[in-house]
Design a protein around this motif. Structure first.
Motif, PDB file in Angstrom:
ATOM      1  N   LEU A 194       4.867  58.335  77.823  1.00  0.00           N
ATOM      2  CA  LEU A 194       4.856  58.696  79.339  1.00  0.00           C
ATOM      3  C   LEU A 194       3.602  58.538  80.065  1.00  0.00           C
ATOM      4  O   LEU A 194       2.743  59.065  79.642  1.00  0.00           O
ATOM      5  N   ALA A 195       3.865  57.496  81.046  1.00  0.00           N
ATOM      6  CA  ALA A 195       2.539  56.965  81.556  1.00  0.00           C
ATOM      7  C   ALA A 195       2.670  56.955  83.053  1.00  0.00           C
ATOM      8  O   ALA A 195       3.445  56.242  83.375  1.00  0.00           O
ATOM      9  N   HIS A 196       1.804  57.442  83.789  1.00  0.00           N
ATOM     10  CA  HIS A 196       1.661  57.420  85.341  1.00  0.00           C
ATOM     11  C   HIS A 196       0.464  56.527  85.634  1.00  0.00           C
ATOM     12  O   HIS A 196      -0.594  56.742  85.197  1.00  0.00           O
ATOM     13  N   LEU A 197       0.694  55.498  86.276  1.00  0.00           N
ATOM     14  CA  LEU A 197      -0.138  54.428  86.789  1.00  0.00           C
ATOM     15  C   LEU A 197      -0.729  54.962  88.158  1.00  0.00           C
ATOM     16  O   LEU A 197      -0.128  54.869  89.102  1.00  0.00           O
ATOM     17  N   LEU A 198      -1.897  55.245  88.017  1.00  0.00           N
ATOM     18  CA  LEU A 198      -2.862  55.975  89.080  1.00  0.00           C
ATOM     19  C   LEU A 198      -3.031  54.779  90.189  1.00  0.00           C
ATOM     20  O   LEU A 198      -3.506  53.977  90.118  1.00  0.00           O
ATOM     21  N   GLY A 199      -2.514  55.126  91.457  1.00  0.00           N
ATOM     22  CA  GLY A 199      -2.681  54.399  92.600  1.00  0.00           C
ATOM     23  C   GLY A 199      -1.563  53.202  92.646  1.00  0.00           C
ATOM     24  O   GLY A 199      -1.531  52.390  93.595  1.00  0.00           O
TER      25      GLY A 199
END
Length: 277
Positions: A194-199
């Motif tokens: 699970l990855a959150h792409l910052l910005g």
């Protein structure tokens, strides 16, 4: 080990087995080499040379230095410092860096190629994690990517060269109980990220499961993959299908999208076994 001795003693009416092991003093470096080949009916083919280096016991806590190199179509390299907190601790941190180059084609609805890119990715990564014994590991950390797409074939007015930065915070779980990496005959494999792409206001979910079971000399293997991108879509994280054992009738990565669901059942049979020394 260079030497392994044991003795059986009796103390207070109990049998006690004592094992004396002398750790191997040589060969702290491990090297592996490999070759991959691919060809299709369109008379296109490519090959890659693979090199792997692993340096163990850099310190008393069991630190390791891991390197991988790939030469050929695409190619790249990666390096990682893997450091447990202590000799007996299951917790660790890892620092990594690398560069990947990957050819990438865009197809129309009829499967005709009308644009070709080279995708380059440079990254720095810092993670902490825990070793799950003989099952696998869990990691979480942050990664900074420099991504560029260079057009090789295609109309410049439609397919421009692109460059940009991408930072993501991710958590990854890996469980590996296969008896063989390439052609397992028993066990299971599970991975999830699970990855959150910052910005970017975007979150990516990836999951994969594999199960293999053998009856006699016949092995059955069931595999599944799922991936989805939530929020604003970014082409750099597009999921792809196509190629050998991934919808083999299609060209490699011919299908692209922001959501992927794939299942496969395959079978293979052992026809010979190498004799054990």
């Amino acid at each position: 080990f260079d030497r392994l001795n044991y003795r059986l003693d009796q103390r207070e009416q109990h049998n006690i087995l004592t094992i004396e092991a002398l750790e191997r003093a040589q060969a702290p470096n491990y090297l592996r080499f490999g070759l991959s080949l691919r060809a299709d009916t369109d008379d296109s083919s490519d090959f890659n040379l693979l090199f792997s280096h692993r340096r163990i016991w850099l310190n008393d806590a069991g630190g390791e230095w891991r390197n991988e190199f790939e030469l050929g179509r695409g190619g790249g390299f990666s390096t990682e410092w893997f450091q447990p907190f202590s000799y007996t601790s299951p917790y660790f941190f890892a620092l990594g860096a690398g560069r990947n180059a990957e050819p990438f084609s865009v197809y129309d609805i009829d499967g005709n190629e009308y644009s070709r890119y080279n995708l380059y990715r440079n990254y720095l990564r810092a993670e902490v994690g825990v070793n799950l014994g003989n099952y696998g590991e869990w990691r979480t950390g942050i990664e900074r990517n420099r991504i560029s797409a260079e057009r090789k074939v295609g109309d410049p007015s439609l397919f421009a060269n692109e460059r940009g930065w991408l930072t993501q915070f991710s958590s990854r779980l890996l469980i590996d109980q296969f008896d063989n990496t390439r052609l397992p005959r028993q066990g299971y494999f599970v991975s999830a990220e699970l990855a959150h792409l910052l910005g970017e206001d975007s979150t990516v979910l990836r999951a994969r499961g594999d199960w293999a079971q053998t009856w006699g000399k016949q092995t059955w293997r069931l595999s599944g993959r799922y991936a989805q991108q939530f929020g604003r879509a970014a082409e750099v994280n597009a999921f792809a299908l196509g190629g050998f054992l991934n919808l083999s009738g299609l060209k490699p990565k011919q299908l692209l999208g922001s959501r992927l669901a794939f299942a496969r059942l395959m079978s293979y049979r052992q026809i010979a076994a190498m004799s054990q020394p």
